[in-house]
Design a protein around this motif. Sequence first.
Motif, PDB file in Angstrom:
ATOM      1  N   GLN C 300      36.210  -5.696  23.246  1.00 56.31           N
ATOM      2  CA  GLN C 300      35.239  -6.543  22.567  1.00 56.31           C
ATOM      3  C   GLN C 300      35.936  -7.837  22.158  1.00 56.31           C
ATOM      4  O   GLN C 300      37.046  -7.806  21.634  1.00 56.31           O
ATOM      5  CB  GLN C 300      34.694  -5.819  21.328  1.00 56.31           C
ATOM      6  CG  GLN C 300      33.480  -6.498  20.728  1.00 56.31           C
ATOM      7  CD  GLN C 300      32.842  -5.670  19.623  1.00 56.31           C
ATOM      8  OE1 GLN C 300      33.507  -4.848  18.991  1.00 56.31           O
ATOM      9  NE2 GLN C 300      31.561  -5.892  19.385  1.00 56.31           N
ATOM     10  N   THR C 301      35.278  -8.951  22.424  1.00 51.61           N
ATOM     11  CA  THR C 301      35.871 -10.237  22.052  1.00 51.61           C
ATOM     12  C   THR C 301      35.552 -10.522  20.589  1.00 51.61           C
ATOM     13  O   THR C 301      34.735  -9.847  19.974  1.00 51.61           O
ATOM     14  CB  THR C 301      35.294 -11.377  22.914  1.00 51.61           C
ATOM     15  OG1 THR C 301      33.894 -11.471  22.625  1.00 51.61           O
ATOM     16  CG2 THR C 301      35.497 -11.117  24.386  1.00 51.61           C
ATOM     17  N   GLU C 302      36.178 -11.561  20.059  1.00 49.14           N
ATOM     18  CA  GLU C 302      35.952 -11.902  18.648  1.00 49.14           C
ATOM     19  C   GLU C 302      34.498 -12.252  18.376  1.00 49.14           C
ATOM     20  O   GLU C 302      33.983 -12.019  17.292  1.00 49.14           O
ATOM     21  CB  GLU C 302      36.865 -13.058  18.240  1.00 49.14           C
ATOM     22  CG  GLU C 302      38.256 -12.550  17.885  1.00 49.14           C
ATOM     23  CD  GLU C 302      39.240 -13.679  17.651  1.00 49.14           C
ATOM     24  OE1 GLU C 302      38.788 -14.816  17.436  1.00 49.14           O
ATOM     25  OE2 GLU C 302      40.452 -13.410  17.695  1.00 49.14           O
ATOM     26  N   SER C 303      33.852 -12.807  19.398  1.00 47.50           N
ATOM     27  CA  SER C 303      32.447 -13.186  19.193  1.00 47.50           C
ATOM     28  C   SER C 303      31.514 -11.982  19.301  1.00 47.50           C
ATOM     29  O   SER C 303      30.304 -12.127  19.162  1.00 47.50           O
ATOM     30  CB  SER C 303      32.051 -14.237  20.220  1.00 47.50           C
ATOM     31  OG  SER C 303      32.151 -13.682  21.521  1.00 47.50           O
ATOM     32  N   THR C 305      31.006 -10.033  21.987  1.00 47.88           N
ATOM     33  CA  THR C 305      30.561  -9.640  23.324  1.00 47.88           C
ATOM     34  C   THR C 305      31.582  -8.670  23.918  1.00 47.88           C
ATOM     35  O   THR C 305      32.753  -8.639  23.517  1.00 47.88           O
ATOM     36  CB  THR C 305      30.410 -10.843  24.270  1.00 47.88           C
ATOM     37  OG1 THR C 305      31.648 -11.544  24.296  1.00 47.88           O
ATOM     38  CG2 THR C 305      29.294 -11.768  23.824  1.00 47.88           C
ATOM     39  N   ARG C 307      33.647  -6.945  27.199  1.00 51.90           N
ATOM     40  CA  ARG C 307      34.165  -7.322  28.513  1.00 51.90           C
ATOM     41  C   ARG C 307      35.065  -6.232  29.071  1.00 51.90           C
ATOM     42  O   ARG C 307      35.582  -5.390  28.329  1.00 51.90           O
ATOM     43  CB  ARG C 307      34.915  -8.652  28.451  1.00 51.90           C
ATOM     44  CG  ARG C 307      36.238  -8.591  27.722  1.00 51.90           C
ATOM     45  CD  ARG C 307      36.918  -9.950  27.766  1.00 51.90           C
ATOM     46  NE  ARG C 307      38.305  -9.879  27.336  1.00 51.90           N
ATOM     47  CZ  ARG C 307      39.334  -9.697  28.164  1.00 51.90           C
ATOM     48  NH1 ARG C 307      39.144  -9.560  29.467  1.00 51.90           N
ATOM     49  NH2 ARG C 307      40.572  -9.634  27.689  1.00 51.90           N
ATOM     50  N   ASP C 313      44.934  -7.452  31.518  1.00 52.11           N
ATOM     51  CA  ASP C 313      45.087  -7.096  30.106  1.00 52.11           C
ATOM     52  C   ASP C 313      46.093  -5.966  29.910  1.00 52.11           C
ATOM     53  O   ASP C 313      46.715  -5.859  28.865  1.00 52.11           O
ATOM     54  CB  ASP C 313      43.735  -6.647  29.538  1.00 52.11           C
ATOM     55  CG  ASP C 313      42.651  -7.687  29.791  1.00 52.11           C
ATOM     56  OD1 ASP C 313      42.639  -8.688  29.075  1.00 52.11           O
ATOM     57  OD2 ASP C 313      41.855  -7.500  30.735  1.00 52.11           O
TER      58      ASP C 313
END
Lengths: 131, 456, 489
Positions: C300-303, C305, C307, C313
């Motif tokens: 999960q990204t900081e915003s 969403t 991925r 990664d």
Amino acid sequence: MAEVRDDVRYLATHEWVKLEADGSVVVGISDHAQDALGDVVFVELPEIGTSFVQGSEMAVVESVKAASDIYAPVSGVVVACNSALEDAPETVNDSPYDAGWFVRLTPDDPSSIESLLSPDAYQALCDDETH
Amino acid sequence: MPFIPHTDAERDEMLEAIGVTTIDALFDEVPMSLRASLPPEMPEGISEMALMQLMQRRAKQDEMSLSFLGAGAYEHHIPAAVWDLTNRGEFLTAYTPYQAEASQGTLQLIYEFQTMIARLTALDVANASVYDGATALAEAMLMAVRANKTNKSKRIVVAGNLNPHYIAVCEAIVSNQGLVLEVLEPDEQTGTIPTDCAPQLSEAAALVVSYPNFFGGLDPVDALTDAAAAAGALVIGVVNPTALALLKPPGQWGASGADIAVGEGQPLGIPLASGGPYLGFMCCRKAYVRQMPGRIIGRTVDQTGQPGYALTLQAREQHIRRGKATSNICTNQGLLVTAATLYLSLLGDEGLRQVALKSHAGINQLVAAAGQIEGVSRRFSGPVFHEQVLQLPVPAADVVNLMANEGILPGLALGALWAPMANCLLVNVTETKTSDDIDHFVTHLANAIEAIKSTC
Amino acid sequence: MLIFERSRSGRRAAAQHVSSKGLGLDLGDDLGEHLRHSPAGLPEVSELEVVRHYTNLSAKNFAIDRQFYPLGSCTMKYNPRGAAAAASQPGFLKRHPLAPEAQSQGYLACLYELQTYLQALTGMKAVSLTPMAGAQGEFAGVAMIRAYHQKRGDHDRVEILVPEAAHGTNPATAVMCGFVVREIPVTPEGDVDLAALQAAVGPRTAGLMMTNPSTCGVFERQIAAIAETVHEAGGLLYYDGANLNAILGKVRPGDMGFDVLHMNLHKTFATPHGGGGPGSGPVGVGERLLPFLPTPTVGQTESGTFRWLDKRDLPDTIGRLSGFMGNAGILLRAYAYARLLGGEGMQRVGAYATLNANYMAKRLTEAGFDLAYPTRRATHEFIITLAKQAKHHHVTAMDVAKRLLDYGVHAPTTYFPLLVPECLLIEPTETESKAEIDGFVAAMAAIADEIVNTPDQVTSAPHTLPVTRLDDVKAARDLDLAWLKTQPA
């Protein structure tokens, strides 16, 4: 009561070994072993010319519910295989000491067969297992 | 209490019979220090209705109106009867058919599946399936190393136009056993494997050929098979089962045919469903059947002499052979096999051929129409089955993003897999696409290209 | 009768044929030498024939929807229909696996939350959902152990230890990962022989694979000492999640000291067995194996969403294990099941599975059957041994299993674990009622009488199924694996 032949020697893993007049040895599985395995459905044999070290896996015998490795009783080179078993694996059940032989080896040291189990010692081992 | 039938009275009666007063007392052999409390991350239970509302919302969020994305998973029409029957409780909630007498339905069905797959590939025997196409290939590589008595090698030569994810999966699985994969680079113009690859094949255990290849193209499988056979390498064909209704089956490649064929069974009545569960099919010449992993069903008779079906050759499998088994695989993809068998029965030879033909005609039509857009052309020459790489005048990833926002998946942007192919788009057409759909695609593609050009 | 025998040349399920009219191309002419010469020989049948044939075949199966299935170590419980319906929304079924992330947020949210739940329930640091079955999860776990030692340059660690009672996949997996297997004996009480383990570990030890509760149907009480022994020797501890249903919400493998585990989601989390699959075998890891998780996983990204996380990664990942990203449909079912039950519901799973097993074990001993481990508490399953019946009446565990089919109950697991003679491994699961269990005990009691009075009834069973016992020897000797006859014209 399974037959234990007098003219061959044995491994604790239930192979029999017979020294032939020409110095080669023939290997098969004992009557006790074929009985324990049940109906043999397949035998996987090595290629002629392969060398094996004593105790290494040389062939595989399969029944419906089990597969067992056959170990080289002495070090040596495979000179013949019983290819009749490919089409008629039941021969192992019907004639374990004669028509149901597996492999013929030329041993590196023919005297190494002396160290294998005698018929009496093998009989004692089988008695132990069944009791 | 969801799905637990006990009343309090029954629970107490059972505890009393056991001779304890609480259920917790039944965990008395678990050291106190290990007893866990409820993790705070776990949500509270919800009703089925609330669950459905949540999941409908989430599924809706991801819906697209039109897709030309294939790349190993294809959108075909699935006859209504396929899942209607597959979802019958008698198929759905049965166990692996160990008790043959109580599993004749599943067992006969798998025997029919094995027959259908063997016939499609023109090989002798098929297994009851493995997880998916990629893992079927990994198993085929291990199998080829065991089966090849001529070239006793752990080197596998792989066509470089094979799905790159398959190569990655095989690397992850087979490298642990010391197998080495060597990739044959495809030709720049055709995208197919050059037939003068004999030097690389020498001493190799097997050659892996993809048919069609990842770019949709058709490799010279006859010449490649003959070259491998001459070098003593086994031939593993990775094939699309729909294509085999139209294209030459692996068993008929070259003078002697391929030795092993595997592939992704998803096109045979299995929904895209985000990538799984699918099924990997696997077949081979009869001589190699004992080296094949996975479940295999045989036809036999019962004590009264009537025909029946049973798991056979089980001595190859992990539950008997343990460390010496052909693979650690336990199950097959039973339910997906059920769907695929129903699909192939409903379509028959002619139905599957028409699906293949219409898909093939569709891609040709799309490529011809897209070629009218300035700067758009075929990346590779030569015939294709139902997929083709388009060379675009702009980055394909940008086109995908723009069109996806309009509800259209135009295909796969290949730049993430091969950097030099940043402007390449892999496009698929199946029988589900009408001429109108294709026109719609071409219009949106032209608009997207125009929009991207104008922002540059 | 086979579907091929119903086939007649020229008969079609025509509604399933697409029209190729109006495409304006000479179909297939560009394919030249690539064209297939003769049809494959798929059946030519009508739609009704297909429907009737396969409906009739289905009726020859035992299935959870029709019968009680106390199949030990297989966890044949009821899988809620709601979980399947939730996972089968059109948006999920039509979603292409390679759809862009922006158009996949609904799906990715489910996976991300499922990762979180599984992590919490098992006490691990991270989870990868990608393995497609228990055996593949095992593969991933052992491959991670290998990668861990190799990354540290510890190349002499070539041995994987397994208790002798282990499921066959454990040694098969270890060999697939390039290890040598060494078996550790089990005591008569069903525990790992700790002294033998201490003697076996050393600088060659890569890890130990085990289940807890063990395949003997008992909880391994010395698990802390086992973990310490293996860890001190520099090895890692692998948890085979085959028996997770027993301890769900009660004990966490992470707390027991395990470094890596796989879960059989199809057993514990609501996927029916489907006559042999599909399954799903996510892996969870502790701190040390984090870098090696198989890809892709979901982040999960900081915003906020979601991925995919891939090799970029996780550069040390053991890699990809499926053509796409695992058995998505099974993962959605597991997610739905976790939401339906919630945390408290999960705790009740382990509790009631254990209650049912202990109750059934008690009732069976009252009916005269012998437990393999009479001094031990049953977990979610237990073993009875029919050695006594075999000796006195020449009736085997297989005979009893076949006779149970006549009583309308699927047989328990037979002859596993191998070290208990003539054994039945019995797992009632939490979704079965007291009445169902009492019915099973009554059937076993009736068979016990037959063993003494009419043993032939038992040894020649089953008598009421579509076929009698099959000739397995013929099946293996005269291999008939595909129907060779062509259809009548």
